[in-house]
Motif scaffolding. Structure first.
Motif, PDB file in Angstrom:
ATOM      1  N   ASP A  80     -68.904  -8.730  -8.150  1.00  0.00           N
ATOM      2  CA  ASP A  80     -70.246  -8.182  -8.352  1.00  0.00           C
ATOM      3  C   ASP A  80     -70.236  -7.076  -9.399  1.00  0.00           C
ATOM      4  O   ASP A  80     -71.148  -6.985 -10.224  1.00  0.00           O
ATOM      5  N   GLN A  81     -69.215  -6.240  -9.365  1.00  0.00           N
ATOM      6  CA  GLN A  81     -69.126  -5.149 -10.332  1.00  0.00           C
ATOM      7  C   GLN A  81     -68.982  -5.710 -11.748  1.00  0.00           C
ATOM      8  O   GLN A  81     -69.621  -5.234 -12.675  1.00  0.00           O
ATOM      9  N   THR A  82     -68.162  -6.736 -11.915  1.00  0.00           N
ATOM     10  CA  THR A  82     -67.985  -7.360 -13.225  1.00  0.00           C
ATOM     11  C   THR A  82     -69.294  -7.960 -13.712  1.00  0.00           C
ATOM     12  O   THR A  82     -69.654  -7.813 -14.889  1.00  0.00           O
ATOM     13  N   LEU A  83     -70.006  -8.638 -12.824  1.00  0.00           N
ATOM     14  CA  LEU A  83     -71.289  -9.238 -13.210  1.00  0.00           C
ATOM     15  C   LEU A  83     -72.304  -8.165 -13.596  1.00  0.00           C
ATOM     16  O   LEU A  83     -73.080  -8.350 -14.540  1.00  0.00           O
ATOM     17  N   ARG A  84     -72.305  -7.040 -12.887  1.00  0.00           N
ATOM     18  CA  ARG A  84     -73.224  -5.959 -13.235  1.00  0.00           C
ATOM     19  C   ARG A  84     -72.910  -5.388 -14.611  1.00  0.00           C
ATOM     20  O   ARG A  84     -73.803  -5.053 -15.377  1.00  0.00           O
ATOM     21  N   GLU A  85     -71.622  -5.276 -14.936  1.00  0.00           N
ATOM     22  CA  GLU A  85     -71.222  -4.760 -16.246  1.00  0.00           C
ATOM     23  C   GLU A  85     -71.661  -5.709 -17.351  1.00  0.00           C
ATOM     24  O   GLU A  85     -72.102  -5.279 -18.407  1.00  0.00           O
ATOM     25  N   ILE A  86     -71.561  -6.991 -17.118  1.00  0.00           N
ATOM     26  CA  ILE A  86     -71.993  -7.984 -18.107  1.00  0.00           C
ATOM     27  C   ILE A  86     -73.503  -7.899 -18.306  1.00  0.00           C
ATOM     28  O   ILE A  86     -74.001  -7.927 -19.432  1.00  0.00           O
TER      29      ILE A  86
END
Length: 66
Positions: free
Chosen positions: A51-57
């Motif tokens: 989820d954190q990676t997707l938010r950064e993207i």
């Protein structure tokens, strides 16, 4: 640590004892509960990272489309 008494079906407890390889009903059920909790924590950690990676993207500015 506080203790809780729980009534369980004997067949269920025997199945847990066989699957976990533990001779004591109390210990067998405790092993299963601890494993279930640990598995939940591992799942939370993996999904949180994703989820954190997707938010950064999603937070990166996107180029205009069209």
């Amino acid at each position: 640590m506080a203790k809780v008494n729980v009534s369980l079906d004997a067949e269920l407890v025997v199945e847990v004892m066989v699957l976990s390889g533990v001779g004591s009903p109390q210990d067998a059920v405790e092993v299963v509960v601890r494993d279930y909790i640990a598995r939940g924590h591992r799942t939370e950690a993996r999904t949180e990272l994703k989820d954190q990676t997707l938010r950064e993207i999603d937070a990166k500015p996107q180029e205009p489309q069209g």
